[in-house]
Design a protein around this motif. Sequence first.
Motif, mmCIF file in Angstrom:
data_model
loop_
_atom_site.group_PDB
_atom_site.id
_atom_site.type_symbol
_atom_site.label_atom_id
_atom_site.label_comp_id
_atom_site.label_asym_id
_atom_site.label_seq_id
_atom_site.Cartn_x
_atom_site.Cartn_y
_atom_site.Cartn_z
ATOM 1 N N LEU A 15 0.760 -1.175 -0.029
ATOM 2 C CA LEU A 15 0.077 0.089 0.027
ATOM 3 C C LEU A 15 1.015 1.169 -0.164
ATOM 4 O O LEU A 15 0.517 2.381 -0.720
ATOM 5 C CB LEU A 15 -0.982 0.261 1.025
ATOM 6 N N GLU A 25 -5.904 5.586 7.536
ATOM 7 C CA GLU A 25 -6.176 5.067 5.983
ATOM 8 C C GLU A 25 -5.647 3.772 5.835
ATOM 9 O O GLU A 25 -6.192 3.106 5.019
ATOM 10 C CB GLU A 25 -5.657 6.281 5.167
ATOM 11 N N ARG A 29 -7.608 0.738 4.284
ATOM 12 C CA ARG A 29 -7.339 -0.137 3.287
ATOM 13 C C ARG A 29 -6.865 -1.292 3.405
ATOM 14 O O ARG A 29 -7.181 -2.414 2.666
ATOM 15 C CB ARG A 29 -6.050 0.681 2.433
#
Length: 205
Positions: A15, A25, A29
């Motif tokens: 990521l 975040e 994710r």
Amino acid sequence: MARRGDTIELAVLGLLHEGPMHGYELRKRLNLMLGWGRVLSYGSLYPALKKMLRANLITEVADTSTPVNRRPRITYEVTPAGNEHFQRLMSEVGPTAWEDDNFDIRFAFFSSTDMEIRLRVLEGRRSRLQERLARVQGELERTQAEVNRYAAELNRHGVESVEREVRWLSDLIRAERDESPGASPSAPATSPATPHGSTPRASND
């Protein structure tokens, strides 16, 4: 737990390879990537991040725009060493690459690998599931008369789930080969590919 930590590490590196992220975040994710039923808590994420910071795989940057009366918001970024480690992990081909959790993460970042590696991982995953399918079908036949109809139905559902994933993998393998240089066109698959995360798995080892 060690294997789960390795899976989180690979997912975080993948990521952050796409761009810097805040912890919130990242967790959001990761939970989307891991799928329903495998929610990742901050208690699992932050120890993994601290370990990666110590290993110089990632770095943290404080948000200078945060008001002085608030705790600075931290953004995580992958380091050059982290990028190298991520590429090395993604290029590895072996049994761990096609086990349940690792395969899901590897597949999510397939764009970071070349076709030959993708094919080897897909074929390894398919072979692994075919072995599992043969074993589960054998167990189902042996125990059919010994279990109640609900247990038998659950086993049947597990067999069908693995069969669907095997067909999905076969479609992906065929598509990869068709896209390879010099490949001759082939007829389209007769059945649509089933998304990997859309059905429950059969019983694990």
